[in-house]
Design a protein around this motif. Structure first.
Motif, short mmCIF file in Angstrom:
data_model
loop_
_atom_site.label_atom_id
_atom_site.label_comp_id
_atom_site.label_asym_id
_atom_site.label_seq_id
_atom_site.Cartn_x
_atom_site.Cartn_y
_atom_site.Cartn_z
N ILE A 1 -13.04 3.44 -0.37
CA ILE A 1 -12.07 2.76 0.60
C ILE A 1 -11.76 1.58 0.31
O ILE A 1 -12.24 0.81 -0.28
N ASN A 2 -10.88 1.00 1.03
CA ASN A 2 -10.26 -0.45 1.10
C ASN A 2 -11.13 -1.38 1.85
O ASN A 2 -11.72 -1.10 2.79
N GLN A 3 -10.75 -2.44 1.54
CA GLN A 3 -11.56 -3.60 2.33
C GLN A 3 -11.51 -3.68 3.91
O GLN A 3 -12.31 -3.92 4.58
N THR A 4 -9.98 -3.28 4.37
CA THR A 4 -9.79 -3.35 5.61
C THR A 4 -10.78 -1.97 6.33
O THR A 4 -10.98 -2.55 7.55
N SER B 1 -9.93 -3.83 -3.19
CA SER B 1 -9.21 -4.58 -2.66
C SER B 1 -7.91 -3.88 -1.83
O SER B 1 -7.53 -3.02 -2.26
N ASP B 2 -7.55 -4.59 -0.69
CA ASP B 2 -6.22 -4.00 -0.11
C ASP B 2 -5.22 -4.06 -0.90
O ASP B 2 -4.93 -4.89 -1.78
N ARG C 1 0.69 -6.07 7.52
CA ARG C 1 -0.87 -6.28 7.15
C ARG C 1 -1.48 -4.88 6.68
O ARG C 1 -0.94 -3.86 6.85
N ALA C 2 -2.30 -5.11 5.88
CA ALA C 2 -2.90 -3.70 5.13
C ALA C 2 -3.57 -2.64 6.12
O ALA C 2 -4.13 -3.27 6.91
N ASP C 3 -3.39 -1.50 5.97
CA ASP C 3 -3.93 -0.38 6.90
C ASP C 3 -5.18 0.18 6.23
O ASP C 3 -5.77 -0.23 5.09
N GLU C 4 -5.89 0.85 7.12
CA GLU C 4 -7.15 1.45 6.75
C GLU C 4 -6.95 2.63 5.52
O GLU C 4 -6.08 3.29 5.80
N MET D 1 -14.41 -3.73 -6.22
CA MET D 1 -15.02 -4.85 -5.81
C MET D 1 -16.68 -4.35 -5.76
O MET D 1 -17.48 -5.35 -6.02
N ARG D 2 -16.76 -3.49 -5.21
CA ARG D 2 -18.38 -2.94 -4.99
C ARG D 2 -18.49 -1.66 -5.32
O ARG D 2 -17.61 -0.86 -4.93
N GLY D 3 -19.66 -1.10 -5.69
CA GLY D 3 -19.78 0.19 -5.70
C GLY D 3 -19.39 0.55 -7.31
O GLY D 3 -19.34 -0.12 -8.15
N ARG D 4 -18.96 1.75 -7.09
CA ARG D 4 -18.40 2.61 -8.56
C ARG D 4 -17.06 3.26 -8.38
O ARG D 4 -16.66 3.49 -7.10
#
Length: 272
Positions: A20-23, A61-62, A71-74, A1-4
């Protein structure tokens, strides 16, 4: 989504990086861009933490790992070329999952994958090979089975409820044939009679719908584990069922009322 994404330069000698994910991005750096931020894992002692600092280079994305209804976790991902256990401890990773994409039939891809792996190392066993559709089906068969059973009972309950409402309302309105005849004899118009029956028939239905909605809001929370990105108190579903019950009650009252309003008042009174 962002970065590389990870690259070959992210080796053991390069600065540690992570995706990392969005959460995790939202919880650790709310309202900020997580790209370029640094973090490290907890080693149990803040004063003796020897874990390296990792730089966030990408946000994805999660993903649902186990329970799709939860719910999505970190989550964080690191390149395997920077994982010391993977590189220096042969017992740390005994398996690897490979993902292959194809625009053709999945059945034609399986022998090609086996052939390529055997060409690299014939001693590497292939534990399992399955399509993404089958993975999703295996993960969802229990919720789908439970939902199918509940849906069957729900449809049966809805049919019984609508049949009962129709029968009761038809019986009540048919029993008022003499009253309708008197109203028509006194000059009431057919539209007035139909409107009266419609309003009066909706009053008990409105009370029943209100009680039913209260019960639904209380009991549907038990179905949360069976739902995926759908609220147990979905307004569209509740509104649809409410509209169906109201429509059935209206038709059940208007049909006999319309027949009674078309009868000659003298005949209606004589038959009564």
């Amino acid at each position: 989504m962002r970065g590389r994404d990870f690259e070959e330069r992210d080796s053991e000698t390069a600065p540690p990086v992570a995706v990392i994910n969005q959460t995790m991005a939202r919880r650790c750096w709310p309202g900020e861009d997580a790209i370029g931020k640094r973090f490290r894992l907890d080693s149990g002692s803040a004063s003796r933490n020897t874990k390296p600092w990792m730089t966030v280079v990408g946000v994805i994305s999660d993903a649902k790992q186990w329970n799709w209804a939860a719910r999505a976790d970190e989550e964080m991902y690191i390149p395997f070329l920077q994982d010391a256990d993977y590189l220096h401890n042969p017992a740390s990773f005994l398996s690897m999952t490979l993902v292959a994409r194809t625009s053709g039939p999945v059945s034609a891809l399986a022998p090609l994958v086996r052939e390529r792996i055997r060409a690299i190392d014939r001693n590497v066993p292939i534990a399992a090979m399955t399509s993404m559709e089958q993975v999703v089906a295996d993960a969802m068969w229990q919720p789908r089975m439970a939902t199918s059973v509940l849906s069957g009972f729900a449809v049966l309950a809805l049919v019984l409820a609508t049949t009962g409402i129709f029968a009761v309302m038809s019986y009540i309105v048919t029993g008022r044939t003499r009253e309708i005849g008197i109203r028509m004899a006194l000059g009431a118009r057919q539209a007035d009679v139909l409107w009266m029956v419609l309003v009066q028939s909706q009053r008990p239905v409105a009370l029943g719908v209100a009680l039913g909605l209260c019960g639904a809001l209380a009991l549907t929370r038990l179905m949360t584990a069976l739902l995926y990105e759908v609220s147990p108190s979905d307004p569209a579903v509740l509104a649809g069922v409410t509209g169906l019950v109201a429509a059935v009650a209206a038709v059940a009252g208007l049909l006999p009322a319309r027949r009674a309003a078309r009868i000659d008042p003298l005949i209606a009174l004589r038959n009564e």
